[in-house]
Scaffold this motif. Sequence first.
Motif, PDB file in Angstrom:
ATOM      1  N   LEU A  42      11.849  15.337   0.562  1.00 55.23           N
ATOM      2  CA  LEU A  42      11.969  16.016   1.885  1.00 55.23           C
ATOM      3  C   LEU A  42      13.428  16.729   1.738  1.00 55.23           C
ATOM      4  N   GLU A  97      15.056  16.977   4.878  1.00 57.49           N
ATOM      5  CA  GLU A  97      15.170  16.906   6.428  1.00 57.49           C
ATOM      6  C   GLU A  97      16.314  15.776   6.536  1.00 57.49           C
ATOM      7  N   ILE A  98      16.907  15.721   7.074  1.00 56.41           N
ATOM      8  CA  ILE A  98      18.054  13.992   7.698  1.00 56.41           C
ATOM      9  C   ILE A  98      17.261  13.316   8.398  1.00 56.41           C
ATOM     10  N   ASN A  99      17.177  12.135   7.848  1.00 50.15           N
ATOM     11  CA  ASN A  99      17.305  11.324   9.299  1.00 50.15           C
ATOM     12  C   ASN A  99      18.474  11.055   9.587  1.00 50.15           C
ATOM     13  N   VAL A 100      18.788  11.546  12.016  1.00 49.48           N
ATOM     14  CA  VAL A 100      20.162  11.155  12.159  1.00 49.48           C
ATOM     15  C   VAL A 100      19.716  10.134  13.250  1.00 49.48           C
ATOM     16  N   THR A 101      18.707   9.277  12.953  1.00 48.29           N
ATOM     17  CA  THR A 101      18.398   8.579  13.587  1.00 48.29           C
ATOM     18  C   THR A 101      19.644   7.259  13.899  1.00 48.29           C
TER      19      THR A 101
END
Length: 132
Positions: A9, A11-15
Motif C-alpha cells: 500500500l 497510501e499514508i494513514n493521516v488520521t
Amino acid sequence: MLRNQNEELSEINVTPFIDVMLVLLIIFMVVTPIVTSSVKVELPKAVSDQKQDINKPIILSINEHNEIYFGTELVGSENLAAVLDQKTGGDRENVVYLHVDKSVPYEILIGTIERIKKAGYSKIALCSKVEQ
C-alpha cells in the motif's frame, strides 16, 4: 479491480497525524494568552544631577632617593599631613595614591603610609612605577 495480497500500500494513514496536530493546536491556543500577558514593572528613573568627581587625584611619589613628591613639588615627611590637608581641602575621604619606586626600602614605604594614616587619610592605593 482487485489487488493482490503481495502488493504494497502506498497510501499514508493521516488520521494519527491529524490527531497530533489537533492536540498541538489546542496546546498553542491555551498557552498563547498566558505567554502574551505581561507584568507591568516600574523601573527607577535615572538621576541626571549626580555628583561629579571634580577633584584631581592625590598622587604622592617616592623616588629611588626616598624623597616624597606631590606632583613635582618636594614634600618633607614632617609636613606631609599639612600638604595633604592643603591639597584636599581637609576632605579625608579622598584616596591617596602612592607611586613607589621598586628600590624604596620597605621601612620607608610603611613609615610614609603610617604618616598618611596619622593625618586621617585611610584610603590609600599603592602603585609601582614602570621603568621605561
